[in-house]
Design an enzyme around this catalytic site. Structure first.
Site, PDB file in Angstrom:
ATOM      1  N   CYS A 178      41.945  44.699  41.911  1.00  0.00           N
ATOM      2  CA  CYS A 178      41.154  43.383  41.772  1.00  0.00           C
ATOM      3  C   CYS A 178      39.881  43.773  42.233  1.00  0.00           C
ATOM      4  O   CYS A 178      39.487  43.426  43.529  1.00  0.00           O
ATOM      5  CB  CYS A 178      42.005  42.495  42.797  1.00  0.00           C
ATOM      6  SG  CYS A 178      40.922  40.838  42.432  1.00  0.00           S
ATOM      7  N   CYS A 192      39.268  39.359  35.382  1.00  0.00           N
ATOM      8  CA  CYS A 192      38.942  39.099  36.712  1.00  0.00           C
ATOM      9  C   CYS A 192      38.324  37.604  36.918  1.00  0.00           C
ATOM     10  O   CYS A 192      37.192  37.466  36.735  1.00  0.00           O
ATOM     11  CB  CYS A 192      38.025  40.163  37.453  1.00  0.00           C
ATOM     12  SG  CYS A 192      37.221  39.915  38.881  1.00  0.00           S
TER      13      CYS A 192
END
Ligand code: UQ1
Length: 445
Positions: free
Chosen positions: A197, A379
């Site tokens: 992430c 994302c």
């Protein structure tokens, strides 16, 4: 109630272990019952999604598929940014692994000790050997706080203004730190090297800066007279790896007067001093902080890295389009532990899992595998309370946007905020981990 259920589960486990020992002493061949068509290492996002998608094909019966994971809980990790931002409770983002694993699957609640791919077996850390026809290796990566000197101690100190949203234990401390912080230097870090992430280190910064702006403690237009200063110290040379989105984020950084410390890699915390390594052997840089959001370095677990399955960097060495191991044709990988050269996210797994499942089944049927994965990852980057920039891209950092015809996805948008805050956590917990969510392609059957 949950405690009761867990306790009775533990009793059952103890009872069946005792039974296994009794049988084993009579007939040593009982070990052969630990033999499965598919063994999946890891009960995280990739492991659960793949196992349940395999099961839902209807081609497997009781205990044909086994999952190996020592954890008690399965976490929705993308939600920990929301916890840090005070938008969710961390307890609502976890599910008991025992309850989540479908009863048709055999669950070994154990750690893997070793892989022996030449013999199609793995050894658990309790010494048991488990045989497989096909092996899926998806244990994730190690978020290792000890990679930054002084970080474990600073995190453990309940009074410190040092936190990380990358750990269950401290994602709520991040939220408390941000709320309690009134004055001084706030530093948010992003390490050099691969992390999961890759947007999260700045998502938490954007939420914090928005919070302080609303509280009158930070003025985007007049930082010099604001009680709080904000710095983003990143091991990377840019705000984000994909130029299209990086341009927006760099513009935001300047607009909000956040100091950019590029190629600054946090290596040590000493009291209220953060120490950063610089490239090419340049002298280290030290900065005083009053609040620090630190992101540890991450890497493959030793049991993967030190195995025959690993590439040079320690990741499971798979083909980037088929997800099949480059040497062992009955070994597969997806998610953070894999060598797939894309950004490590849950969204990436929505696209990886169906390719892995299809190719594993093709292999079992003696068919050729297909090149089905293009590196898709995403994302949803929170830029303030109420807005998200939805980065979606494939290999090479080439944008591959689901809503590109409707919206400019590089422009932070309110609809994407609700996708990130409400829809994704819901669809993940109710559909994705149960094998029923295909990401941008929607629900599965
Ligand atoms: C997604 O499917 C998903 O899983 C639940 C996410 O959660 C982590 C995501 O962040 C993203 C971006 C997707 C992709 C799905 C769509 C509809 C863009």
């Amino acid at each position: 109630m949950a405690t009761l259920l867990r306790a009775s589960g533990a009793c059952q486990k103890a009872a069946s272990a005792a039974q296994a020992r009794t049988f084993a002493s009579v007939a040593p061949a009982a070990a052969s019952s630990r033999s499965h068509k598919v063994v999946v290492v890891g009960g995280g996002t990739a492991g659960m999604t793949v196992s349940h998608q395999l099961l839902r094909t209807g081609k497997f019966t009781q205990d044909d598929i086994a999952i190996v994971d020592p954890a008690e809980w399965h976490h929705y990790q993308p939600g920990w940014t929301l916890v840090g931002g005070g938008l969710k409770n961390k307890e609502d983002l976890r599910q008991s692994l025992t309850e989540l694993v479908d009863p048709k699957l055999k669950f070994y609640n154990e750690q893997v000790g070793a892989f022996t791919p030449e013999e199609n077996l793995i050894t658990l850390s309790n010494g048991d050997k488990v045989n497989y026809e096909q092996l899926v290796v998806a244990p994730g990566i190690n978020v290792d706080t000890s990679t930054i000197k002084g970080l474990p101690e600073a995190l453990a100190d309940p009074k410190s203004f040092v936190s990380t949203i990358f750990k269950y234990d401290t994602c709520d401390k991040a939220s408390r730190n941000i709320k309690d912080f009134k004055k001084g230097n706030a530093i948010f870090t992003h390490p050099a090297g691969a992390i999961k992430c890759a947007g999260a280190p700045q998502k938490i910064m954007w939420l914090a800066s928005d919070h302080w702006q609303r509280a009158g403690l930070y003025n985007y237009n007049d930082p010099a007279s604001s009680p709080i200063n904000i710095s983003f110290a990143t091991g990377l040379p840019v705000m984000f790896g994909v130029p299209k989105y990086s341009a927006t984020l760099e513009a935001l950084r300047k607009e909000r007067n956040v100091e950019g410390l590029f190629q600054h890699d946090l290596v040590e915390i000493n009291g209220d001093t953060a120490i950063f390594a610089r490239p090419d052997g340049a002298d280290k840089v030290t900065k005083k902080f009053d609040l620090l959001h630190a992101v540890p370095k991450m890497g493959p677990y030793a049991f993967v890295k030190n195995s025959a399955l690993a590439d040079q960097a320690g990741y499971v060495d798979v083909d980037q389009a088929t997800l099949q191991h480059k040497k062992y044709v009955n070994v597969w990988s997806a998610g953070d532990a894999s060598s797939l050269p894309t950004s490590k996210t849950a969204a990436a797994i929505t696209a990886q899992a169906p390719v892995l499942v299809s190719n594993l089944l093709r292999r079992m049927n003696g068919q050729e595998v297909e090149a089905g994965y293009d590196g898709y990852t995403s994302c949803p980057l929170l830029t303030e309370y109420g807005k998200v920039l939805l980065a979606e891209f494939k290999y090479g950092g080439v944008p591959k946007e689901t809503f590109g015809r409707l919206f400019d996805q590089a422009t932070p948008n309110r609809a994407f905020y609700y996708l990130k805050k409400d829809f994704f956590p819901w669809v993940y917990q109710n559909y994705m981990v149960k094998g029923r969510w295909g990401g941008p392609s929607g629900f599965i059957r």
